[in-house]
Design an enzyme around this catalytic site. Structure first.
Site, PDB file in Angstrom:
ATOM      1  CE  LYS A  14      -2.120  -0.429   3.934  1.00 20.79           C
ATOM      2  NZ  LYS A  14      -1.745  -1.716   4.533  1.00 20.79           N
ATOM      3  NE  ARG A  73      -3.614  -0.530  10.521  1.00 27.27           N
ATOM      4  CZ  ARG A  73      -2.619  -0.164   9.703  1.00 27.27           C
ATOM      5  NH1 ARG A  73      -2.656   0.993   9.101  1.00 27.27           N
ATOM      6  NH2 ARG A  73      -1.605  -0.967   9.513  1.00 27.27           N
ATOM      7  NE  ARG A 119       7.664  -3.305   5.823  1.00 24.89           N
ATOM      8  CZ  ARG A 119       6.388  -2.939   5.954  1.00 24.89           C
ATOM      9  NH1 ARG A 119       5.705  -2.571   4.893  1.00 24.89           N
ATOM     10  NH2 ARG A 119       5.805  -2.966   7.121  1.00 24.89           N
ATOM     11  NE  ARG A 169       6.940  -0.784   9.803  1.00 29.17           N
ATOM     12  CZ  ARG A 169       5.751  -0.678   9.209  1.00 29.17           C
ATOM     13  NH1 ARG A 169       5.666  -0.108   8.022  1.00 29.17           N
ATOM     14  NH2 ARG A 169       4.671  -1.135   9.799  1.00 29.17           N
ATOM     15  NE  ARG A 207       2.369  -4.765  11.235  1.00 27.10           N
ATOM     16  CZ  ARG A 207       3.424  -4.803  10.417  1.00 27.10           C
ATOM     17  NH1 ARG A 207       4.489  -5.508  10.715  1.00 27.10           N
ATOM     18  NH2 ARG A 207       3.391  -4.143   9.293  1.00 27.10           N
TER      19      ARG A 207
HETATM   20  P1  ADP Z   1       1.362  -1.778   7.931  1.00 27.48           P
HETATM   21  O1  ADP Z   1       0.250  -1.449   6.970  1.00 27.48           O
HETATM   22  O2  ADP Z   1       2.531  -2.404   7.271  1.00 27.48           O
HETATM   23  O3  ADP Z   1       0.921  -2.491   9.175  1.00 27.48           O
HETATM   24  P2  ADP Z   1       1.561   0.995   8.840  1.00 27.48           P
HETATM   25  O4  ADP Z   1       2.809   1.761   8.705  1.00 27.48           O
HETATM   26  O5  ADP Z   1       0.360   1.424   8.078  1.00 27.48           O
HETATM   27  O6  ADP Z   1       2.001  -0.473   8.466  1.00 27.48           O
HETATM   28  O7  ADP Z   1       1.139   0.901  10.379  1.00 27.48           O
HETATM   29  C1  ADP Z   1       2.047   0.482  11.382  1.00 27.48           C
HETATM   30  C2  ADP Z   1       1.347   0.445  12.735  1.00 27.48           C
HETATM   31  O8  ADP Z   1       0.880   1.771  13.073  1.00 27.48           O
HETATM   32  C3  ADP Z   1       0.096  -0.419  12.786  1.00 27.48           C
HETATM   33  O9  ADP Z   1       0.393  -1.778  13.040  1.00 27.48           O
HETATM   34  C4  ADP Z   1      -0.665   0.242  13.946  1.00 27.48           C
HETATM   35  O10 ADP Z   1      -0.122  -0.140  15.199  1.00 27.48           O
HETATM   36  C5  ADP Z   1      -0.363   1.706  13.746  1.00 27.48           C
HETATM   37  N1  ADP Z   1      -1.395   2.358  12.894  1.00 27.48           N
HETATM   38  C6  ADP Z   1      -1.250   2.828  11.624  1.00 27.48           C
HETATM   39  N2  ADP Z   1      -2.397   3.340  11.155  1.00 27.48           N
HETATM   40  C7  ADP Z   1      -3.316   3.198  12.150  1.00 27.48           C
HETATM   41  C8  ADP Z   1      -4.701   3.509  12.282  1.00 27.48           C
HETATM   42  N3  ADP Z   1      -5.389   4.065  11.280  1.00 27.48           N
HETATM   43  N4  ADP Z   1      -5.296   3.206  13.460  1.00 27.48           N
HETATM   44  C9  ADP Z   1      -4.630   2.628  14.474  1.00 27.48           C
HETATM   45  N5  ADP Z   1      -3.339   2.298  14.413  1.00 27.48           N
HETATM   46  C10 ADP Z   1      -2.673   2.558  13.264  1.00 27.48           C
END
Ligand code: ADP
Ligand code: ZN
Length: 222
Positions: free
Chosen positions: A13, A88, A127, A160, A171
């Protein structure tokens, strides 16, 4: 263009959102990147969010929703944006409806990128990211030109904290239970396009651009 990119962690994404942002000259709004920025700057919001992120859990809405609302209200989002990682949960999708209603704007499309869990685990565990410019690499599929260093800015790449195997599995569970139902929520509200993530980045990008009716060649001009 006002877009939402949906999909499990690791489907690409963020990479697609970055390319779309460049090609369409619209801001890329990634809640994950925003949290990581706060964490690296040791802000209160960052310290709070980190406790959840490191466990593979969602950051609570009290923190997340206000941060996104503030961002969407900024001037540069007037002509469009690509949202990546938000909403989310169905609850967040409802909050977003309200934010957009207040701003008097509507979503154009939801792009849902799909991939098998098994493939996702492989991708995420290999990654590496640049802590400086957020560029994303993979130790096998997309290695940087110089091992361990970012192609764009030369910064040392890192894994990460939440890309450890046990956190990845958590996740994915959170994605399937809390985020996947969002598709059902948007079904009758916004046009949804499903795109299967391909091993080759270019193939996925072509599919995404085709779905949007954007000329893939505009990318080379960026
Ligand atoms: P990925 O899609 O690879 O999990 P992101 O960088 O989008 O990675 O998100 C990393 C972490 O940040 C998520 O696992 C969550 O803990 C937090 N996070 C990101 N976006 C949200 C959201 N909209 N609501 C709650 N937590 C979020
Ligand atoms: Zn970099």
């Amino acid at each position: 263009m006002r877009l939402i990119l949906l999909g499990a962690p690791g489907v690409g994404k963020g990479t697609q959102a970055t390319l779309l942002s460049k090609a369409l000259s619209i801001p890329h709004i990634s809640t994950g990147d925003m949290f990581r920025y706060h964490i690296s700057n040791n802000t209160d919001l960052g310290m709070e969010a980190k406790q959840y992120i490191d466990k593979g859990m969602l950051v609570p809405d009290e923190i997340t929703v206000g941060m996104v609302a503030d961002r969407l209200k900024q001037q540069d989002c007037r002509n469009g944006f690509v949202l990546d990682g938000f909403p989310r949960t169905i609850q967040q999708a409802k909050f977003l409806d309200k934010i957009l209603k207040d701003l008097n704007i509507q979503l154009d499309m939801v792009i849902n990128i799909t991939l098998d869990d098994r493939e996702i685990i492989k991708r995420l565990s290999g990654r590496r990211i640049c802590p400086q410019c957020s560029a994303v690499y993979h130790i096998e599929d997309k290695p940087p030109k110089n091992e361990g260093l970012c192609d764009n800015c030369g910064t040392g790449l890192v894994q990460r904290g939440d890309d450890k195997e046990e956190t990845i599995i958590k996740r994915l569970q959170v994605y399937h239970s809390q985020s996947e139902p969002i598709l059902e929520y948007y079904k009758d509200k916004v046009k949804i396009v499903n795109i299967e993530s391909h091993k080759l980045l270019e193939v996925t990008t072509k599919r995404v651009f085709e779905a949007l009716g954007v000329d893939y060649k505009t990318l080379n001009a960026c």
